[in-house]
Design an enzyme around this catalytic site. Structure first.
Site, PDB file in Angstrom:
ATOM      1  N   GLY A   1     -11.662 -16.012  24.070  1.00 31.81           N
ATOM      2  CA  GLY A   1     -10.778 -15.765  23.144  1.00 31.81           C
ATOM      3  C   GLY A   1     -10.875 -16.576  21.850  1.00 31.81           C
ATOM      4  O   GLY A   1     -11.511 -17.716  22.129  1.00 31.81           O
TER       5      GLY A   1
ATOM      6  N   GLN B   1      -7.860 -21.408  15.005  1.00 32.23           N
ATOM      7  CA  GLN B   1      -8.919 -22.170  15.330  1.00 32.23           C
ATOM      8  C   GLN B   1     -10.158 -21.932  14.446  1.00 32.23           C
ATOM      9  O   GLN B   1     -11.050 -22.826  14.323  1.00 32.23           O
ATOM     10  CB  GLN B   1      -9.635 -21.492  16.828  1.00 32.23           C
ATOM     11  CG  GLN B   1      -8.598 -22.123  17.873  1.00 32.23           C
ATOM     12  CD  GLN B   1      -9.202 -21.496  19.180  1.00 32.23           C
ATOM     13  OE1 GLN B   1      -9.061 -20.313  19.499  1.00 32.23           O
ATOM     14  NE2 GLN B   1      -9.875 -22.237  19.646  1.00 32.23           N
TER      15      GLN B   1
ATOM     16  N   CYS C   1     -11.485 -24.660  25.961  1.00 32.54           N
ATOM     17  CA  CYS C   1     -11.108 -24.148  24.691  1.00 32.54           C
ATOM     18  C   CYS C   1     -12.153 -24.526  23.776  1.00 32.54           C
ATOM     19  O   CYS C   1     -12.688 -25.439  23.846  1.00 32.54           O
ATOM     20  CB  CYS C   1      -9.622 -24.932  24.292  1.00 32.54           C
ATOM     21  SG  CYS C   1      -9.082 -24.453  22.755  1.00 32.54           S
ATOM     22  N   LEU C   2     -12.303 -23.474  22.752  1.00 34.12           N
ATOM     23  CA  LEU C   2     -13.630 -23.702  21.988  1.00 34.12           C
ATOM     24  C   LEU C   2     -13.314 -24.534  20.734  1.00 34.12           C
ATOM     25  O   LEU C   2     -14.059 -25.397  20.251  1.00 34.12           O
ATOM     26  CB  LEU C   2     -13.924 -22.448  21.223  1.00 34.12           C
ATOM     27  CG  LEU C   2     -14.391 -21.284  21.902  1.00 34.12           C
ATOM     28  CD1 LEU C   2     -14.581 -19.860  20.983  1.00 34.12           C
ATOM     29  CD2 LEU C   2     -15.763 -21.775  22.732  1.00 34.12           C
TER      30      LEU C   2
ATOM     31  N   HIS D   1      -3.329 -18.471  26.785  1.00 29.86           N
ATOM     32  CA  HIS D   1      -4.167 -19.231  26.052  1.00 29.86           C
ATOM     33  C   HIS D   1      -3.946 -19.018  24.487  1.00 29.86           C
ATOM     34  O   HIS D   1      -3.471 -20.167  23.773  1.00 29.86           O
ATOM     35  CB  HIS D   1      -5.307 -19.576  26.615  1.00 29.86           C
ATOM     36  CG  HIS D   1      -6.297 -20.368  25.926  1.00 29.86           C
ATOM     37  ND1 HIS D   1      -6.606 -21.928  26.512  1.00 29.86           N
ATOM     38  CD2 HIS D   1      -6.815 -20.711  24.663  1.00 29.86           C
ATOM     39  CE1 HIS D   1      -7.390 -22.528  25.795  1.00 29.86           C
ATOM     40  NE2 HIS D   1      -7.479 -21.617  24.563  1.00 29.86           N
ATOM     41  N   GLU D   2      -4.299 -17.759  24.122  1.00 29.12           N
ATOM     42  CA  GLU D   2      -4.367 -17.767  22.618  1.00 29.12           C
ATOM     43  C   GLU D   2      -2.946 -17.582  21.972  1.00 29.12           C
ATOM     44  O   GLU D   2      -2.870 -18.019  21.030  1.00 29.12           O
ATOM     45  CB  GLU D   2      -5.073 -16.157  22.505  1.00 29.12           C
ATOM     46  CG  GLU D   2      -6.559 -16.379  22.890  1.00 29.12           C
ATOM     47  CD  GLU D   2      -7.676 -17.641  22.678  1.00 29.12           C
ATOM     48  OE1 GLU D   2      -7.249 -17.982  21.614  1.00 29.12           O
ATOM     49  OE2 GLU D   2      -8.190 -17.889  23.357  1.00 29.12           O
TER      50      GLU D   2
ATOM     51  N   HIS E   1      -1.987 -20.844  21.123  1.00 24.25           N
ATOM     52  CA  HIS E   1      -2.653 -21.387  20.131  1.00 24.25           C
ATOM     53  C   HIS E   1      -1.613 -20.902  18.665  1.00 24.25           C
ATOM     54  O   HIS E   1      -1.558 -21.615  17.790  1.00 24.25           O
ATOM     55  CB  HIS E   1      -4.112 -20.648  19.637  1.00 24.25           C
ATOM     56  CG  HIS E   1      -5.044 -21.567  20.146  1.00 24.25           C
ATOM     57  ND1 HIS E   1      -5.377 -22.887  19.734  1.00 24.25           N
ATOM     58  CD2 HIS E   1      -6.004 -21.149  21.129  1.00 24.25           C
ATOM     59  CE1 HIS E   1      -6.281 -23.327  20.668  1.00 24.25           C
ATOM     60  NE2 HIS E   1      -6.805 -22.327  21.385  1.00 24.25           N
TER      61      HIS E   1
HETATM   62 NI    NI Z   1      -8.418 -22.258  22.837  1.00 23.47          NI
END
Ligand code: NI
Length: 177
Positions: free
Chosen positions: A46, A51, A89-90, A131-132, A135
Site C-alpha cells: 500500500g 508518502q 512501511c515504505l 495502515h494507509e 497515514h
Molecule cells: Ni506506511
C-alpha cells in the site's frame, strides 16, 4: 511509469493530517497513477499520498494480486476480532514489528472518477487499509505499537542509515527471466 521519491519518517508531510480531495480531475488521476507505479516499484502492499509528498486523502493498495485505490476513505471495523502480525512501511525502510489491527474492516469512499466505492477486507487487505488510512491522519504504524516495541522501533529509526535523508527513489526490480 511515474515512480516518485518516497518520503522518509521525519518528513513533516507524514506527521500531519491530509486534506480531503475536492476536485476529481486530471491531477487526481495522475496522483493515483503515481501512487500505483511507485508502490509497485517499491514492492509495497500500500502507499498513501503523503508518502510521495502530497497532503491529500488518497491511497492505493496491492494485495493478493489486486490493485485498488480509495479517495477520502472512511474505515470502520467489522466485528471485534483482531489480528497480530508483522507490519512495515515504505517510509520506514527495513523496519518490521508485529502490530495489532482489526481482522475485518469496511472502507467507503470514492474512486478516481468520483463514483462511490465500498471495499470489505480481511487479513492483509484489512491491515493495509488500516495502515494507509492512518497515514492520512498523520499516524505511522510505530505509534500503534505496544510501549516496549515502540521504544525499540524509534531507537532503530534513530540509528538507521537512511535517517535524515528525506526521501528515496525506489529501484524498479526487473525480473531476471
Ligand atoms: Ni506506511
Amino acid at each position: 511509469m511515474s515512480v516518485t521519491p518516497i518520503r522518509l519518517f521525519g518528513d513533516p508531510v507524514l506527521h500531519r493530517p491530509a486534506a480531503p480531495v475536492v476536485d476529481f480531475d486530471a491531477e487526481l488521476r495522475r496522483l493515483v497513477d503515481d501512487l500505483t507505479d511507485t508502490m509497485q516499484a517499491a514492492g509495497g502492499a500500500g502507499l498513501a499520498a503523503p508518502q510521495i509528498g502530497v497532503g491529500l486523502r488518497v491511497f492505493t493498495w496491492y494485495v493478493d494480486g489486486e490493485v485498488g485505490h480509495l479517495v477520502n476513505p472512511e474505515v470502520a471495523p467489522v466485528g471485534e476480532e483482531v489480528q497480530d502480525g508483522p507490519e512495515g512501511c515504505l517510509s520506514i525502510p527495513a523496519l518490521r514489528y508485529d502490530c495489532r489491527r482489526h481482522l475485518h474492516v469496511v472502507a467507503t469512499g470514492w474512486n478516481v472518477h468520483g463514483d462511490p466505492v465500498r471495499v470489505e477486507g480481511s487479513e492483509l487487505l484489512a491491515r493495509a487499509i488500516q495502515h494507509e488510512t492512518d497515514h492520512l491522519d498523520g499516524v505511522l504504524f510505530v505509534e500503534r505499537l505496544a510501549d516496549a516495541d515502540r521504544a525499540a522501533a524509534l531507537a532503530e529509526i534513530r540509528a538507521a542509515e537512511w535517517n535524515g535523508h528525506g526521501s528515496y527513489l525506489p529501484v524498479v526490480k526487473v525480473s531476471p527471466h
